[in-house]
Design an enzyme around this catalytic site. Sequence first.
Site, PDB file in Angstrom:
ATOM      1  N   LYS A 126      39.527   7.201  83.701  1.00  0.00           N
ATOM      2  CA  LYS A 126      38.474   6.996  84.705  1.00  0.00           C
ATOM      3  C   LYS A 126      38.283   5.497  84.923  1.00  0.00           C
ATOM      4  O   LYS A 126      37.270   4.902  84.560  1.00  0.00           O
ATOM      5  CB  LYS A 126      37.175   7.678  84.276  1.00  0.00           C
ATOM      6  CG  LYS A 126      36.224   7.962  85.447  1.00  0.00           C
ATOM      7  CD  LYS A 126      35.114   8.886  85.014  1.00  0.00           C
ATOM      8  CE  LYS A 126      34.091   9.129  86.118  1.00  0.00           C
ATOM      9  NZ  LYS A 126      34.660   9.903  87.234  1.00  0.00           N
ATOM     10  N   GLU A 183      43.264  16.877  92.879  1.00  0.00           N
ATOM     11  CA  GLU A 183      41.794  16.843  92.882  1.00  0.00           C
ATOM     12  C   GLU A 183      41.325  16.172  94.153  1.00  0.00           C
ATOM     13  O   GLU A 183      42.118  15.629  94.934  1.00  0.00           O
ATOM     14  CB  GLU A 183      41.282  16.092  91.654  1.00  0.00           C
ATOM     15  CG  GLU A 183      41.793  14.666  91.561  1.00  0.00           C
ATOM     16  CD  GLU A 183      41.462  13.987  90.236  1.00  0.00           C
ATOM     17  OE1 GLU A 183      40.539  14.452  89.552  1.00  0.00           O
ATOM     18  OE2 GLU A 183      42.133  12.999  89.903  1.00  0.00           O
ATOM     19  N   ARG A 232      34.666  10.935  76.930  1.00  0.00           N
ATOM     20  CA  ARG A 232      35.654  10.555  77.948  1.00  0.00           C
ATOM     21  C   ARG A 232      35.605   9.054  78.212  1.00  0.00           C
ATOM     22  O   ARG A 232      36.651   8.424  78.431  1.00  0.00           O
ATOM     23  CB  ARG A 232      35.417  11.336  79.246  1.00  0.00           C
ATOM     24  CG  ARG A 232      36.537  11.159  80.264  1.00  0.00           C
ATOM     25  CD  ARG A 232      36.404  12.100  81.436  1.00  0.00           C
ATOM     26  NE  ARG A 232      35.196  11.862  82.209  1.00  0.00           N
ATOM     27  CZ  ARG A 232      34.846  12.568  83.288  1.00  0.00           C
ATOM     28  NH1 ARG A 232      35.617  13.556  83.697  1.00  0.00           N
ATOM     29  NH2 ARG A 232      33.734  12.307  83.939  1.00  0.00           N
TER      30      ARG A 232
END
Length: 320
Positions: free
Chosen positions: A175, A208, A78
Amino acid sequence: MIPLLSSEDAARRIAAARAPWQSAYYAMYSSVLGGIVTDPAWMLVPVDDHLVHRGDGVFETLKALNGRIYGFDAHLARLARSSSALGLALPGGEAGVREAVMATLEAGGKPDALLRVLVARGPGGFNVNPYESPAPALYIVAYRLPPPFMASHPNGAKTGVSRVPAKPPPVAVIKTCNYIPNALMKKEAVDRGLDFVFGLDDRGFLAESATENLAIITRDGWLLAPQQRQILAGTTLDKMLGFARGMVEEGVLRGVEHRDLLPADAELAVEILIAGTTANVTAVTEFEGLPVGEGRPGPVHARLSALLDADLVRVCGKVG
C-alpha cells in the site's frame, strides 16, 4: 512582483489561509512537529520529505465510529507489512502508531472519522536515494467520514473495465503512496460516468478498482474473488469472505474461492460486489453497460451487507 517573505510573513499567511474543503479536516499528528494540530492551515508536510517528491511511503485509511477503530489490528498489520517491504521502520512501533492514531482522533473532536496514517521516508533532501533521509516520519490526519456508497446510491454502482493496467508485482501488494495508476483509474471512471472501474492484470484477469476489491457471485452459487498476485489484500474483503464462508455452512452459497476471473466472468455473474473501508459492501448493478443479474442489488449483497453492519455494531456500537 513576487514578494520575498520573512518567516513571520509566511506564518501570518499560513495562519490566514483557509479553503472550504478544509472544514473536513479535524486534526493532524506529525512526528516532525512532535504533536497534533487542529488548524488545517498548519497540517503541513515538509517539501523535502521523500513522501512528497518521490512518493516514498506507505499508508492506511482507518474508519472510526463512536471513537472506535474498525479492523484496527488488521490495518496496523498491513501497514507494518507495507513499511517492511520498503525498509521503513514504524516510528514508535505498532504501539506508538496506535497511540498516535487514538490521540489524533480524540483531538479532532469527531468520534466518527476517517484516519489517514502515512509512514514516510522522512525529510532529508531531494535525491532519489532513500538513505538521504535520516529517519522515517509519521503523519496522521483525522477527517470527515462520508456515508457508505449504498447510502447515497441505493440502486447500486455502475462499473466497467479500466484502460489503466493493474500495478505490477511486487508493488501491487504494497500500500504505497505512489497512487498515480489509482488516480488515473478514478479519473477514467468519472470521465466515463461510472462509479468504479476495474483494472486488469498482465494476463488480462480482473484485479481491483482504484481503491476497492471486487468479487462475483456465479450462477451456480460460488462467491469468487480475483487471485491476489497483483492486488492489495483488502481488510474489508477479508471480512466479507469470512462472512460468506459462514453462508456456505448455511447452504446459501456453494463455496468461496480466489480464482482468475475474466471480464466475461463478470458479465455472466448474477451479482458483483465491491468491498472497501468506505464503500463497505457495495452492489454492482451495471457492468460495461449491461445489467448485472436482474439489474438491482441482489440477495447475497443484502446478506453480506447486513453481516458487516452487525459486525460494525459489535465492534463500534453503530453502523457507518
